[in-house]
Every structure is written in C-alpha cells, then in structure tokens.
Design an enzyme around this catalytic site. Structure first.
Site: not given
Ligand SMILES: *Cc1c(COP(=O)(O)O)cnc(C)c1O
Length: 391
Positions: A182, A202, A204, A327
């Site tokens: 993040q 990450s 995406h 999640c």
C-alpha cells in the site's frame, strides 16, 4: 456497473493506460511469445525487457536490480519472505515477531511457521494502530530471527515508523520484512536508509497488472531464502517458473510512473482525502479509524454509530467501497484489524474503507458523501434502538 463510484483503490487500481498499451503490444509481439529463458534472439530480447523492468522496480525503492525477485504479487512475496527467511535462518533461532494488524498473507504465513514448530509473537498496536518500537524491543529474545511489519495498513491507512523499526532490527541483528503493497508510490521508500532487509510489492496496487509482484532481498543481509517452489533456475532458483514478460514489463513501467509522480500524486490525494473526511464528519457519529496524523494519502476508514454493518453495506451498493479488507470481506466476521484498535463489534462491523486514486475527483467524492448522508440518516431512523456506542 457504469454508475458505481469507484473508491476501492486499496483493493486494486486500474491499469495505467500507457502500461496497458505496453502490455498489449508485448502480448502481440514475437518477443512476447518467446520464453525469456530461451537463448535464441527473441528469448534474449524478452530477458532484456525483464531486466529493464527489474531496474525500474529497484529504482523505486533504492535497491539494486540484482536484489529483486519476481513473484505473482504481494501475497507470494510475503510468503516467500517470511517462510523462506525463517526456514533459511532457523539455525540461529526459531522466533518471529509480527503485529495483529498485518495482512492475512503475513498472518497466515506466520501460522504456517507455527505449524512447523516456530514461535510467533503477535504484538497489538495501540488504539491509533501504531506499533511502539519499545514494545517490539521488549518482545525480542535470544531466539528471535525476524520482524515483519507492514509499512501502510491496507484497512486503516496507518503508517508505521519503518525507519525506527529497521534501526531496532539492526541493533538486535534481526531480519526486517516490510509489506509495502500500500505504500509503494504513495510514500518514499529507501530500503537502505530504512534498514529494510525484505520488502514485498504488488503491481496491481500501483496501476500495474494483477498477477505480478516483487520481493526485495538485501544482498548483504539475506541474499538467500528457502524457496517455496521447485523447478528451473529462474530467479536464482528462489522462484522458479517461466517469467511473464508482459506482466513484469507492466510492473516495471508502473514503478517508473509511480516514482515520477511521487511528488504530485500523494499531496493531491491527501487533499481529496481531507475533503472527504471533512464532509463525512458533518454527520454526527462518524468516527475515524486509525491515527489521524500518521496516515497514508489514499485511505480513509470510518465507523458509523447507530447502524448495522450489513444494512449499511446494502444501502451503499452504488459505491464501490470495501468494509475492511477485500480479503476479509467474505468471512462475515467484523474486521480483526479494527477490533485490534479497540473498536466494538458494532463499530468494527459498521465500518467503511474509502480509498482514492489517480482517477478520483472532488465531484465523485461529493456524490459519494451525499449518498452516504442520505442512507445513514435513513437507516438510523429505521433502527433507532441500536445502541449509540462510541467505543
Ligand atoms: C493487496 C495486499 C496484499 C496482497 O497483494 P496481492 O498482490 O493481491 O497478492 C498484501 N499486503 C497488502 C498490505 C495488501 O494491500
């Protein structure tokens, strides 16, 4: 679908148009068809594209290209960092420290270590979501080998003092793993200055494609970890398997764009976030979750008194927002992260995570706030008996 106001950038971002064009062009080319491990000309050209992308990832975090290992995303990076490093270093000790507000990819990796006989300490942050380095220091034993703490919490947006924790790890000779899914592109990251040994990224979450990620491994402090997959010699054997040229080129370009925009994107989004918060607050009983001071530019998490979580989510269908993390949204359980911050079941359940990005406009936020005010007011009038708790 067309009418949704997308405020879920912390769950996934759209792919930047230039990145999408590059991915698409590679998919259609001979270079994109070739296996990057092959020694013929298109294979070597594909390998060169991947090495350029590796340098772009390294440049975003102040690392060397040789310190980057490709993965499928931050989940895999977290698994490889924690399980791989703990197994490789277990001759030195079998104790790991983390926090209760980590991402499931970290928490479940720690659970897997416990099943293998490791001991894990899960430290609870304070009610603002902040982990006190002194509390971490007090948990270190002669058996401790690794500390894993996320840079920015994906549910609350709270920013940890990574440099202080890194210094502490050096002092006690522990490996330091940071999940930066993040924070990358939102906060400056310098793995050397912040004394980070392992760092998860990450694509995406930063306007790159889904299914691509990276793990930084400091060349001096943890060149090797125990691999979790077995096969070819790709990625020094740490992560075998054919590399997806187009995905990694996309991630590399997303990292370069993020670096170029680091001085402009975050302040612009912080301004939008502050506007959103000032508007949400005009309704009574809207509480900010997590530190107001140490927070990232793109995440705002609030709890609403006097409404039921399930009804609130249903009423706000027009908004593409999350309650808690994507999640954990399926589990039906109130957010464990908000419970760790001392929130009651009602407030943890009636929580909303607004997350903004490059595409967010002031007009969108104002429309979202209007819907929020209308629906919360309506729900409160329907269920006036629900306790108006302020935990
Ligand atoms: C999204 C996210 C992950 C998982 O990343 P994937 O690339 O989807 O596997 C891990 N940690 C944090 C903090 C995240 O926000």
């Amino acid at each position: 679908m067309a009418d949704s106001i997308y405020l879920d950038y912390a769950a996934s971002t759209p792919v930047d148009p230039d990145v999408a064009a590059r991915i698409s062009a590679l998919l259609k080319s001979q270079l994109g068809a070739a296996n990057p491990s092959a020694t013929h000309r298109p294979g070597r050209a594909a390998a060169a594209v991947i090495e350029h992308a590796r340098q772009q990832v390294a440049d975003l975090i102040g690392a060397q290209a040789g310190e980057i290992v490709w993965t499928s995303g931050a989940t895999e990076s977290d698994n490889l960092a924690i399980i791989g490093a703990a197994h490789f270093q277990q001759g030195r000790g079998r104790h790991v420290i983390t926090s209760t507000t980590e991402h499931p990819a970290v928490l479940e990796s720690c659970r897997a270590l416990e099943r293998d006989g490791f001991k894990v300490t899960y430290l609870r942050p304070d009610d603002a979501g902040l982990l006190d380095p002194d509390i971490v220091a007090a948990a270190v034993t002669a058996d401790t080998i690794l500390l894993s703490v996320m840079h920015v919490n994906n549910e609350t947006g709270v920013v940890q003092d990574i440099a202080a924790l890194g210094a502490l790890c050096r002092e006690h000779d522990l490996l330091f793993h940071v999940d930066a899914a993040q924070s990358a592109g939102r906060l400056p990251i310098d793995v050397k200055a912040q004394a980070i040994d392992l760092l998860s990224l990450s694509a995406h979450k930063m306007y790159g494609p889904k299914g691509a990620g990276a793990l930084f491994l400091d060349a001096d402090r943890c060149r090797r970890v125990e691999p979790l997959q077995f096969g070819g010699a790709q990625e020094r054997g740490l992560r075998p398997g054919t590399l997806p040229t187009h995905q990694l080129a996309g991630m590399g370009q997303a990292c370069e764009l993020a670096r170029q925009r680091l001085a402009t994107d975050p302040p612009a989004q912080a301004q939008l976030r502050d506007h959103l918060w000032s508007q949400l607050q005009t309704l009574p009983g809207v509480l900010l979750n997590g530190s107001a001071r140490q927070r990232v530019c793109h995440i705002l998490n609030v709890s609403v008194t006097g409404v039921e979580g399930e009804s609130l989510r249903l009423a706000l269908r027009e908004l593409a927002i999350s309650s808690g993390s994507a999640c954990a949204s399926d589990s039906g359980e109130p957010s464990a992260v908000l419970k760790s911050l001392g929130r009651s079941d009602q407030l943890a359940e009636a929580s909303l995570r607004f997350s903004l990005g490059r595409g967010t406009t002031m007009a969108e936020l104002d429309r979202a706030v209007a819907i929020f005010r209308r629906e919360v007011t309506r729900l409160r009038a329907l269920a006036p008996t629900l306790p108006d708790e302020a935990a």
